[in-house]
Design a protein around this motif. Sequence first.
Motif, PDB file in Angstrom:
ATOM      1  N   ALA A  33       0.807  -1.223   0.000  1.00 42.96           N
ATOM      2  CA  ALA A  33       0.000   0.000   0.000  1.00 42.96           C
ATOM      3  C   ALA A  33       0.843   1.279   0.000  1.00 42.96           C
ATOM      4  O   ALA A  33       0.683   2.136  -0.870  1.00 42.96           O
ATOM      5  N   HIS A  34       1.752   1.391   0.961  1.00 48.82           N
ATOM      6  CA  HIS A  34       2.469   2.663   1.077  1.00 48.82           C
ATOM      7  C   HIS A  34       3.344   2.955  -0.139  1.00 48.82           C
ATOM      8  O   HIS A  34       3.641   4.102  -0.434  1.00 48.82           O
ATOM      9  N   GLN A  35       3.719   1.925  -0.847  1.00 49.17           N
ATOM     10  CA  GLN A  35       4.630   2.132  -1.973  1.00 49.17           C
ATOM     11  C   GLN A  35       3.923   2.569  -3.252  1.00 49.17           C
ATOM     12  O   GLN A  35       4.570   3.060  -4.176  1.00 49.17           O
ATOM     13  N   VAL A  36       2.606   2.384  -3.290  1.00 44.46           N
ATOM     14  CA  VAL A  36       1.901   2.721  -4.542  1.00 44.46           C
ATOM     15  C   VAL A  36       0.678   3.622  -4.379  1.00 44.46           C
ATOM     16  O   VAL A  36       0.312   4.345  -5.316  1.00 44.46           O
ATOM     17  N   GLU A  37       0.035   3.594  -3.208  1.00 46.83           N
ATOM     18  CA  GLU A  37      -1.274   4.258  -3.122  1.00 46.83           C
ATOM     19  C   GLU A  37      -1.212   5.768  -3.285  1.00 46.83           C
ATOM     20  O   GLU A  37      -1.986   6.369  -4.023  1.00 46.83           O
ATOM     21  N   GLY A  38      -0.300   6.416  -2.540  1.00 44.71           N
ATOM     22  CA  GLY A  38      -0.273   7.884  -2.519  1.00 44.71           C
ATOM     23  C   GLY A  38      -1.222   8.426  -1.468  1.00 44.71           C
ATOM     24  O   GLY A  38      -2.228   7.797  -1.132  1.00 44.71           O
ATOM     25  N   GLY A  39      -0.856   9.583  -0.905  1.00 41.45           N
ATOM     26  CA  GLY A  39      -1.726  10.273   0.044  1.00 41.45           C
ATOM     27  C   GLY A  39      -1.882   9.574   1.381  1.00 41.45           C
ATOM     28  O   GLY A  39      -2.881   9.792   2.073  1.00 41.45           O
ATOM     29  N   ASN A  40      -0.913   8.767   1.775  1.00 38.25           N
ATOM     30  CA  ASN A  40      -1.014   8.117   3.090  1.00 38.25           C
ATOM     31  C   ASN A  40      -0.485   9.020   4.187  1.00 38.25           C
ATOM     32  O   ASN A  40       0.308   9.929   3.940  1.00 38.25           O
ATOM     33  N   HIS A  41      -0.934   8.746   5.400  1.00 38.80           N
ATOM     34  CA  HIS A  41      -0.284   9.381   6.552  1.00 38.80           C
ATOM     35  C   HIS A  41      -0.056   8.321   7.620  1.00 38.80           C
ATOM     36  O   HIS A  41      -0.987   7.853   8.266  1.00 38.80           O
ATOM     37  N   ASN A  42       1.195   7.940   7.769  1.00 40.98           N
ATOM     38  CA  ASN A  42       1.573   6.907   8.734  1.00 40.98           C
ATOM     39  C   ASN A  42       2.970   7.249   9.258  1.00 40.98           C
ATOM     40  O   ASN A  42       3.494   8.332   8.954  1.00 40.98           O
ATOM     41  N   GLN A  43       3.586   6.332  10.005  1.00 40.14           N
ATOM     42  CA  GLN A  43       4.904   6.657  10.595  1.00 40.14           C
ATOM     43  C   GLN A  43       5.947   6.854   9.508  1.00 40.14           C
ATOM     44  O   GLN A  43       6.929   7.572   9.698  1.00 40.14           O
ATOM     45  N   TRP A  44       5.740   6.234   8.332  1.00 38.13           N
ATOM     46  CA  TRP A  44       6.717   6.377   7.244  1.00 38.13           C
ATOM     47  C   TRP A  44       6.684   7.774   6.636  1.00 38.13           C
ATOM     48  O   TRP A  44       7.727   8.338   6.321  1.00 38.13           O
ATOM     49  N   THR A  45       5.474   8.335   6.471  1.00 36.57           N
ATOM     50  CA  THR A  45       5.419   9.677   5.861  1.00 36.57           C
ATOM     51  C   THR A  45       6.146  10.690   6.753  1.00 36.57           C
ATOM     52  O   THR A  45       6.859  11.559   6.256  1.00 36.57           O
ATOM     53  N   ASP A  46       6.014  10.526   8.075  1.00 37.09           N
ATOM     54  CA  ASP A  46       6.740  11.433   8.987  1.00 37.09           C
ATOM     55  C   ASP A  46       8.249  11.229   8.855  1.00 37.09           C
ATOM     56  O   ASP A  46       9.019  12.184   8.826  1.00 37.09           O
ATOM     57  N   TRP A  47       8.636   9.995   8.764  1.00 38.37           N
ATOM     58  CA  TRP A  47      10.057   9.645   8.621  1.00 38.37           C
ATOM     59  C   TRP A  47      10.656  10.239   7.330  1.00 38.37           C
ATOM     60  O   TRP A  47      11.770  10.742   7.301  1.00 38.37           O
ATOM     61  N   GLU A  48       9.869  10.175   6.260  1.00 38.91           N
ATOM     62  CA  GLU A  48      10.345  10.738   4.978  1.00 38.91           C
ATOM     63  C   GLU A  48      10.602  12.243   5.119  1.00 38.91           C
ATOM     64  O   GLU A  48      11.618  12.753   4.662  1.00 38.91           O
ATOM     65  N   GLU A  49       9.653  12.943   5.766  1.00 37.18           N
ATOM     66  CA  GLU A  49       9.811  14.385   5.978  1.00 37.18           C
ATOM     67  C   GLU A  49      11.118  14.683   6.706  1.00 37.18           C
ATOM     68  O   GLU A  49      11.852  15.593   6.351  1.00 37.18           O
ATOM     69  N   GLU A  50      11.397  13.868   7.726  1.00 39.35           N
ATOM     70  CA  GLU A  50      12.587  14.133   8.552  1.00 39.35           C
ATOM     71  C   GLU A  50      13.898  13.765   7.849  1.00 39.35           C
ATOM     72  O   GLU A  50      14.931  14.330   8.160  1.00 39.35           O
ATOM     73  N   ASN A  51      13.838  12.818   6.928  1.00 36.13           N
ATOM     74  CA  ASN A  51      15.112  12.251   6.438  1.00 36.13           C
ATOM     75  C   ASN A  51      15.422  12.423   4.961  1.00 36.13           C
ATOM     76  O   ASN A  51      16.480  11.979   4.513  1.00 36.13           O
ATOM     77  N   HIS A  52      14.532  13.065   4.193  1.00 32.02           N
ATOM     78  CA  HIS A  52      14.755  13.035   2.742  1.00 32.02           C
ATOM     79  C   HIS A  52      16.040  13.734   2.309  1.00 32.02           C
ATOM     80  O   HIS A  52      16.718  13.287   1.382  1.00 32.02           O
ATOM     81  N   VAL A  53      16.428  14.789   3.027  1.00 34.11           N
ATOM     82  CA  VAL A  53      17.643  15.507   2.627  1.00 34.11           C
ATOM     83  C   VAL A  53      18.871  14.624   2.894  1.00 34.11           C
ATOM     84  O   VAL A  53      19.757  14.477   2.040  1.00 34.11           O
ATOM     85  N   LYS A  54      18.845  13.984   4.029  1.00 37.06           N
ATOM     86  CA  LYS A  54      19.971  13.091   4.391  1.00 37.06           C
ATOM     87  C   LYS A  54      20.114  11.944   3.377  1.00 37.06           C
ATOM     88  O   LYS A  54      21.211  11.633   2.914  1.00 37.06           O
ATOM     89  N   PHE A  55      18.982  11.351   2.993  1.00 37.04           N
ATOM     90  CA  PHE A  55      19.059  10.217   2.064  1.00 37.04           C
ATOM     91  C   PHE A  55      19.642  10.635   0.714  1.00 37.04           C
ATOM     92  O   PHE A  55      20.408   9.893   0.100  1.00 37.04           O
ATOM     93  N   ALA A  56      19.291  11.825   0.255  1.00 38.47           N
ATOM     94  CA  ALA A  56      19.825  12.295  -1.031  1.00 38.47           C
ATOM     95  C   ALA A  56      21.335  12.492  -0.919  1.00 38.47           C
ATOM     96  O   ALA A  56      22.098  12.138  -1.819  1.00 38.47           O
TER      97      ALA A  56
END
Length: 440
Positions: A33-56
């Motif tokens: 679900a989280h990999q394809v659905e879009g528009g989710n809000h779960n612990q992963w979406t928060d994690w992405e917000e916090e870490n996307h710059v670091k991952f790049a």
Amino acid sequence: MKKNAIIITTMPTPQPSRRLFPKDFLWGAATAAHQVEGGNHNQWTDWEEENHVKFARLAPKRSVWPAQGTLQDVPSWKYVKYVATDPKNYLSGRSVEHYSRYYEDFDHLKEIGLNSFRFSIEWSRIEPREGEWDEAQIAHYKQYIVELRKRHIEPFPTLWHWTVPVWFAEKGGFEKRENLKYFERFVEKISKELLGNMRYITTLNEPNVYAFSGYVLEDHPPGKRNVFMALRVYFHLMLAHRRVYRTLKKQHPKAQIGYSAALINIQAKRPHNYIDELSTQVLRYCWNWWFPNRIRKEMDFFGVNYYLTWYLQGAKIKNPTLPINDMGWYMEPEGIYPLFVRIYDRYKKPIIVTENGVPDTRDEYRRWWLEQTMIAIERALSEGIQIKGYLHWSLLDNFEWAFGWWPNFGLIEVDRKTMKRTIRPSAYWYRDWIRHQMRK
Ligand code: BGC
């Protein structure tokens, strides 16, 4: 020849005249679900917000793990580096809008000639706040299942594919044994509402990756480095599986219930070397067998997810440096065969390949990968190993967790600007292979 060039010959596939694949074999594809659905809000979406710059920022380093080489050893880096080094590509966002476009995607499944589909049910949609059920979301998944059945596609639901509601994560998630009751309550709810008449159900996806990536590698939430906690979470997930298996079995005695294990084909680099053999046995036990050994009685099939072969020299991974895929992983598709042999020998349960595939944006290796995998399955079938299905990862290009939008695993390519779907040539090869097999 160029330094890194490798020739992968696609030899004519040996085809026994007798059909080895059973008539009701599940030919399918998988998603989460989280990999394809879009528009989710779960612990992963928060994690992405916090870490996307670091991952790049870390992308060049991560692209060579576990190949242990340099960027020169990853021929595809030049194609993926623009996506991999851009922070916005580590946000799932609209994803590939499968939530609203699933009708279209199911039509594509049919076009590829598939008869089964593994997907996950997103807990954070069904219970966005503790104890509050969102009936509209339950209705959505009901319709989703109806649409699969209308097309004669066997639904293969997964109850948990790594994401949890934010409120559950805030309570400590699977770190606390007393929190298992929340997961059980969610499963009871969807069991009644959504799981009637299912032939197959997967409880958990890859508990080992969840515990290791979230508590040792720190590239999945909650990103804590704490081996003790990793083991605790792993243990709790094992208990969670046992409990929900029993609940589900009572309510759906005919359903075949299992979990999806991330197995690595671990081999000694120097066979007969005492140290390599020992580290191989230890890692095989810890990574592959610890969990299934504990749920032998609560497992109707063994779900295997296979991507990696590791050659161990002492405690180090010493893989050949070619061929390498878009994530820098060494590719050995036939490595699934020794896993079939070991699984069947240990557990004597039917096997279903619940995930298997390759991140390959240019569709350079996927056909070869599929072909080698089919040969491996045929070989295992010919030896009496019971394999009931093959669900390719993935149907669509999707959000690859801490690697964001850089790897593309889809049988179907998705242009995320227009959301246009294009079936890749390898998917047509898969379709033709299935047709040919079923005509025998
Ligand atoms: C996971 C998938 C993931 C795939 C490719 C598996 O570990 O279940 O969610 O996309 O591997 O890395």
